[in-house]
Scaffold this active site. Sequence first.
Site, PDB file in Angstrom:
ATOM      1  N   ASP A  88      35.823  40.447  42.015  1.00  0.00           N
ATOM      2  CA  ASP A  88      35.231  41.944  42.033  1.00  0.00           C
ATOM      3  C   ASP A  88      34.890  42.066  43.448  1.00  0.00           C
ATOM      4  O   ASP A  88      35.457  41.785  44.419  1.00  0.00           O
ATOM      5  CB  ASP A  88      33.914  41.642  41.258  1.00  0.00           C
ATOM      6  CG  ASP A  88      32.776  40.866  42.042  1.00  0.00           C
ATOM      7  OD1 ASP A  88      33.175  40.131  43.045  1.00  0.00           O
ATOM      8  OD2 ASP A  88      31.651  40.502  41.453  1.00  0.00           O
ATOM      9  N   HIS A  89      34.100  43.338  43.789  1.00  0.00           N
ATOM     10  CA  HIS A  89      33.658  43.955  45.000  1.00  0.00           C
ATOM     11  C   HIS A  89      33.311  42.698  45.997  1.00  0.00           C
ATOM     12  O   HIS A  89      33.536  42.843  47.098  1.00  0.00           O
ATOM     13  CB  HIS A  89      32.811  45.001  44.755  1.00  0.00           C
ATOM     14  CG  HIS A  89      31.685  44.488  44.094  1.00  0.00           C
ATOM     15  ND1 HIS A  89      31.478  44.584  42.932  1.00  0.00           N
ATOM     16  CD2 HIS A  89      30.315  44.315  44.590  1.00  0.00           C
ATOM     17  CE1 HIS A  89      30.442  44.246  42.459  1.00  0.00           C
ATOM     18  NE2 HIS A  89      29.577  44.079  43.751  1.00  0.00           N
ATOM     19  N   CYS A 138      33.944  36.081  42.230  1.00  0.00           N
ATOM     20  CA  CYS A 138      32.853  37.051  42.523  1.00  0.00           C
ATOM     21  C   CYS A 138      31.987  36.460  43.482  1.00  0.00           C
ATOM     22  O   CYS A 138      32.321  35.517  44.263  1.00  0.00           O
ATOM     23  CB  CYS A 138      32.191  37.292  41.065  1.00  0.00           C
ATOM     24  SG  CYS A 138      31.339  36.032  40.161  1.00  0.00           S
ATOM     25  N   GLY A 139      30.721  37.017  43.352  1.00  0.00           N
ATOM     26  CA  GLY A 139      29.708  36.519  44.631  1.00  0.00           C
ATOM     27  C   GLY A 139      29.356  34.974  44.455  1.00  0.00           C
ATOM     28  O   GLY A 139      29.334  34.583  45.038  1.00  0.00           O
ATOM     29  N   THR A 140      29.011  34.619  43.087  1.00  0.00           N
ATOM     30  CA  THR A 140      28.840  33.274  42.975  1.00  0.00           C
ATOM     31  C   THR A 140      29.778  32.620  41.869  1.00  0.00           C
ATOM     32  O   THR A 140      29.830  31.268  41.721  1.00  0.00           O
ATOM     33  CB  THR A 140      27.443  33.128  42.286  1.00  0.00           C
ATOM     34  OG1 THR A 140      27.382  33.704  40.855  1.00  0.00           O
ATOM     35  CG2 THR A 140      26.263  33.832  43.131  1.00  0.00           C
ATOM     36  N   GLY A 141      30.522  33.198  41.250  1.00  0.00           N
ATOM     37  CA  GLY A 141      31.450  32.583  40.344  1.00  0.00           C
ATOM     38  C   GLY A 141      30.715  32.549  38.910  1.00  0.00           C
ATOM     39  O   GLY A 141      31.417  32.414  37.902  1.00  0.00           O
ATOM     40  N   ILE A 142      29.465  32.535  38.869  1.00  0.00           N
ATOM     41  CA  ILE A 142      28.774  32.575  37.669  1.00  0.00           C
ATOM     42  C   ILE A 142      28.984  33.715  36.618  1.00  0.00           C
ATOM     43  O   ILE A 142      29.319  33.549  35.500  1.00  0.00           O
ATOM     44  CB  ILE A 142      27.167  32.212  37.705  1.00  0.00           C
ATOM     45  CG1 ILE A 142      26.793  31.182  38.594  1.00  0.00           C
ATOM     46  CG2 ILE A 142      26.449  32.507  36.483  1.00  0.00           C
ATOM     47  CD1 ILE A 142      25.366  31.141  39.270  1.00  0.00           C
ATOM     48  N   MET A 176      31.643  35.807  36.367  1.00  0.00           N
ATOM     49  CA  MET A 176      33.017  35.742  35.934  1.00  0.00           C
ATOM     50  C   MET A 176      33.086  34.403  34.932  1.00  0.00           C
ATOM     51  O   MET A 176      33.850  34.733  33.745  1.00  0.00           O
ATOM     52  CB  MET A 176      33.945  35.421  37.271  1.00  0.00           C
ATOM     53  CG  MET A 176      33.940  36.647  38.181  1.00  0.00           C
ATOM     54  SD  MET A 176      35.101  37.998  37.480  1.00  0.00           S
ATOM     55  CE  MET A 176      35.724  38.476  38.835  1.00  0.00           C
ATOM     56  N   HIS A 192      38.404  16.275  33.740  1.00  0.00           N
ATOM     57  CA  HIS A 192      37.427  16.085  32.615  1.00  0.00           C
ATOM     58  C   HIS A 192      37.614  17.283  31.776  1.00  0.00           C
ATOM     59  O   HIS A 192      37.475  16.637  30.356  1.00  0.00           O
ATOM     60  CB  HIS A 192      36.247  15.689  33.202  1.00  0.00           C
ATOM     61  CG  HIS A 192      36.246  14.323  33.782  1.00  0.00           C
ATOM     62  ND1 HIS A 192      35.065  13.467  33.765  1.00  0.00           N
ATOM     63  CD2 HIS A 192      37.383  13.517  34.215  1.00  0.00           C
ATOM     64  CE1 HIS A 192      35.369  12.402  34.542  1.00  0.00           C
ATOM     65  NE2 HIS A 192      36.750  12.445  34.828  1.00  0.00           N
ATOM     66  N   ARG A 205      30.114  34.349  48.120  1.00  0.00           N
ATOM     67  CA  ARG A 205      28.862  34.300  48.846  1.00  0.00           C
ATOM     68  C   ARG A 205      28.229  32.628  48.690  1.00  0.00           C
ATOM     69  O   ARG A 205      27.589  32.738  49.588  1.00  0.00           O
ATOM     70  CB  ARG A 205      27.819  35.252  48.080  1.00  0.00           C
ATOM     71  CG  ARG A 205      28.317  36.534  47.856  1.00  0.00           C
ATOM     72  CD  ARG A 205      27.256  37.410  47.412  1.00  0.00           C
ATOM     73  NE  ARG A 205      27.532  38.816  47.148  1.00  0.00           N
ATOM     74  CZ  ARG A 205      27.238  39.614  46.323  1.00  0.00           C
ATOM     75  NH1 ARG A 205      26.750  39.347  45.242  1.00  0.00           N
ATOM     76  NH2 ARG A 205      27.745  40.981  46.444  1.00  0.00           N
ATOM     77  N   ARG A 260      42.519  11.164  28.026  1.00  0.00           N
ATOM     78  CA  ARG A 260      41.169  10.528  27.324  1.00  0.00           C
ATOM     79  C   ARG A 260      40.055  11.678  27.029  1.00  0.00           C
ATOM     80  O   ARG A 260      39.178  11.138  26.406  1.00  0.00           O
ATOM     81  CB  ARG A 260      40.767   9.474  28.391  1.00  0.00           C
ATOM     82  CG  ARG A 260      40.186   9.603  29.427  1.00  0.00           C
ATOM     83  CD  ARG A 260      39.887   8.647  30.360  1.00  0.00           C
ATOM     84  NE  ARG A 260      39.438   8.896  31.766  1.00  0.00           N
ATOM     85  CZ  ARG A 260      38.162   8.651  32.044  1.00  0.00           C
ATOM     86  NH1 ARG A 260      37.182   8.470  31.013  1.00  0.00           N
ATOM     87  NH2 ARG A 260      37.964   9.150  33.106  1.00  0.00           N
ATOM     88  N   HIS A 261      40.139  12.754  27.655  1.00  0.00           N
ATOM     89  CA  HIS A 261      39.036  13.641  27.468  1.00  0.00           C
ATOM     90  C   HIS A 261      39.315  14.829  26.278  1.00  0.00           C
ATOM     91  O   HIS A 261      38.583  15.413  25.997  1.00  0.00           O
ATOM     92  CB  HIS A 261      38.728  14.366  28.810  1.00  0.00           C
ATOM     93  CG  HIS A 261      38.062  13.415  29.803  1.00  0.00           C
ATOM     94  ND1 HIS A 261      37.097  12.831  29.749  1.00  0.00           N
ATOM     95  CD2 HIS A 261      38.772  12.929  30.682  1.00  0.00           C
ATOM     96  CE1 HIS A 261      36.622  12.118  30.641  1.00  0.00           C
ATOM     97  NE2 HIS A 261      37.912  12.330  31.331  1.00  0.00           N
TER      98      HIS A 261
END
Length: 149
Positions: free
Chosen positions: A8-9, A65-69, A71, A98, A109, A131-132
Amino acid sequence: MKLAFGTDHAAAEVRNKVKEYFQSGGYEIEDFGFFGDGSCDYPDYAVKVAEAVISKKADRGILICGTGIGMSIAANKIKGIIAAVCWDEDTAKLAACHNGANVLCLGSRTATLSELCQRIKIFLGTPFEERHLQRIRKIEEIEKQQYRK
């Protein structure tokens, strides 16, 4: 390996440098944007990257993006996507081995260019540990259910 890439921007300053780093390492990148000036809506790019991964047009997705959250929230709405926000090298490795993550979400950011590239490199180079698999199957079952009030 082919990567679906979207930003993003907030990632405008690092986007081309990250792409160039991985292209010089032999990765094929399909860039879904953001290409403009000003601001944009990150869900638009998260969905494009997620759809490329689900349709097998890309092996993995990278979203910044700014935090990844934001997205990760948007990408995880697409059935079959396991998008993980990774804050350091350990979480990038664990997301791949995992959690079977197929999309890595990062924050421009919250990390330097070098840290972003290192996290992506670790994520892409870490195989999923079988295994996961049982846990991934349970996530797939949750996706099949419809929750109603």
